[in-house]
Design an enzyme around this catalytic site. Structure first.
Site, PDB file in Angstrom:
ATOM      1  N   ARG A 129      44.590  30.146  58.396  1.00  0.00           N
ATOM      2  CA  ARG A 129      45.317  31.406  58.162  1.00  0.00           C
ATOM      3  C   ARG A 129      46.289  31.324  56.989  1.00  0.00           C
ATOM      4  O   ARG A 129      47.244  32.087  56.889  1.00  0.00           O
ATOM      5  CB  ARG A 129      46.061  31.872  59.416  1.00  0.00           C
ATOM      6  N   LYS A 237      51.742  40.112  32.338  1.00  0.00           N
ATOM      7  CA  LYS A 237      51.140  40.094  33.680  1.00  0.00           C
ATOM      8  C   LYS A 237      52.217  39.951  34.753  1.00  0.00           C
ATOM      9  O   LYS A 237      52.175  40.620  35.796  1.00  0.00           O
ATOM     10  CB  LYS A 237      50.110  38.966  33.778  1.00  0.00           C
ATOM     11  N   ARG A 251      49.636  48.400  38.646  1.00  0.00           N
ATOM     12  CA  ARG A 251      48.806  47.218  38.398  1.00  0.00           C
ATOM     13  C   ARG A 251      47.388  47.571  37.939  1.00  0.00           C
ATOM     14  O   ARG A 251      46.744  46.767  37.268  1.00  0.00           O
ATOM     15  CB  ARG A 251      48.761  46.323  39.653  1.00  0.00           C
ATOM     16  N   HIS A 258      37.787  46.944  32.397  1.00  0.00           N
ATOM     17  CA  HIS A 258      37.039  46.299  33.475  1.00  0.00           C
ATOM     18  C   HIS A 258      36.105  47.256  34.224  1.00  0.00           C
ATOM     19  O   HIS A 258      35.240  46.802  34.958  1.00  0.00           O
ATOM     20  CB  HIS A 258      38.001  45.650  34.485  1.00  0.00           C
TER      21      HIS A 258
HETATM   22  N1  GLY Z   1      42.823  40.985  36.568  1.00  0.00           N
HETATM   23  C1  GLY Z   1      43.456  42.170  37.016  1.00  0.00           C
HETATM   24  C2  GLY Z   1      44.584  41.925  37.967  1.00  0.00           C
HETATM   25  O1  GLY Z   1      44.969  40.793  38.177  1.00  0.00           O
HETATM   26  O2  GLY Z   1      45.108  42.847  38.542  1.00  0.00           O
END
Ligand code: GLY
Length: 375
Positions: A129, A237, A251, A258
């Site tokens: 888990r 990021k 996000r 993509h």
């Molecule tokens: N690769 C896209 C993300 O990490 O949200």
């Protein structure tokens, strides 16, 4: 010098550490002995997960560093490539976790590219888990994207990454010097994600890429530019994930390129074009849709196209792919909401918008342009 970028999350904050020769310090990082690093507490047992190619080059160095730091390490190798990213490979990883008697306090360490990282993360999320997990990315693509942000998982035969979990690593350790052994095609693939950050987040990054004469190989990029690429991309990021860990909104901009990209990858069996190449094609497609919708201008589309080409990436659909097949594949993507495909579209260099209102004829027309080479 170490660059440490915090990823600040409500429950599972961690650091991205970037410095040349970090891999030889792996054991010291995992035992919390590096100056200025945030406290980290891992149990003694580790499972080092890699693929045979990466392990042949860097396995010894990693194992030595971990043993010197007093860890009890076993190794598990997954055959290289996206075609091995499935639940069968996870079962084999669980078998190794069982034979090495991993406990709740134990750690899986992913040494490799995105495939190794995504699968190790998923196995760590689900074994007992949830046990500790550390990312040591060895490809440019994994350093700037896949290893950051906690998306883990495997492919389903019908679609990429359909099975998975959000599960954050305890640390991401980046050693840029390992990129010198990365094949050129893989370096280009990573550059697609770097260009993505330029379009969605950072004009400064985009312009620094434009100002460099070549981008397709490790040797085209100076240590200073590489450092800027890693810092800008990882900060972008970390900022986005820090604001929206589970992709409730913002996000989704990280999925720029993509949507069509995943369709192209899946229609070509994950073997004709690699992920970065598919994202390159997908960014050109998103730009063409935005152009046809009047959201951005031909000059910006030209700048994007030039950068993607300079990175050695394809900008047209692979031969033999039917537009209808792409449109059908978009429907099984994770980004579909209430039957509508969600697109991330550029508005300017450094700014994108998210929309599910792309008329079918605009989509077809934009994809047709990519198929015939009209840009
Ligand atoms: N690769 C896209 C993300 O990490 O949200």
């Amino acid at each position: 010098m170490n660059t440490i970028i915090p990823v600040q999350l409500p429950q599972a904050s961690y650091e991205i550490a970037i410095a040349p020769h970090n891999l030889s310090q792996l054991g010291a990082w995992l035992s919390g002995k590096i100056a200025d690093q945030a406290p980290i507490q891992l149990g003694q047992k580790l499972l080092l997960v890699s693929n045979p190619e990466i392990f042949a080059i860097y396995g010894e160095l990693a194992l030595q560093s971990l043993s010197q730091a007093g860890f009890d390490v076993a190794t598990h190798l997954i055959p290289a490539g996206e075609t091995h990213k499935h639940l069968g490979s996870i079962q084999a990883l669980y078998d190794s976790a069982l034979s090495h008697k991993l406990e709740r306090s134990s750690t899986m360490v992913a040494l490799g590219g995105g495939v190794v990282g995504d699968m190790t993360g998923f196995a760590a999320a689900t074994w007992l888990r949830g046990i500790n997990f550390v990312q040591v990315p060895t490809s440019l693509l994994a350093m700037v994207d896949a290893a950051l942000g906690g998306k883990t998982g495997v492919n389903h035969p019908k679609g990429k990454n359909l099975i998975g979990a959000f599960y954050q690593p305890k640390l991401v350790l980046i050693d840029p010097t390992v990129l010198k052994t990365l094949p050129d095609r893989e370096f280009s693939a990573g550059m697609a994600e770097v260009i993505k950050y330029g379009i969605i987040w950072s004009v400064e990054l985009f312009e620094s890429l434009e100002n460099n004469p070549a981008l397709a190989r490790f040797s085209d990029v100076s240590p200073d530019l590489l450092s800027a690429i890693l810092n800008h991309s990882c900060r972008a990021k970390a900022d986005v994930v820090g604001k929206d860990e589970k992709e409730a909104g913002l996000r989704a901009i990280l999925n720029y390129g993509h949507t069509v990209g995943h369709a192209v990858e899946s229609l070509t069996g994950y073997s004709v074009v690699n992920h970065g190449e598919a994202v390159g094609i997908g960014m050109v497609a998103a730009g063409a849709i935005a152009l046809n919708l009047g959201l951005w201008d031909a000059k910006s589309q030209g700048r994007q196209l030039a950068l993607i080409q300079k990175a050695g990436l394809p900008t047209q659909l692979p031969p033999g792919i039917q537009i209808d097949a792409i449109i059908a594949a978009l429907q099984s993507d994770k980004k579909v909401n209430a039957g509508k495909v969600r697109f991330v579209l550029p508005q300017a260099i450094g700014s994108v918008t998210i929309t599910d209102a792309v008329p079918q004829e605009i989509l077809c027309q934009s994809l047709a342009n990519l198929a015939t080479g009209v840009e």
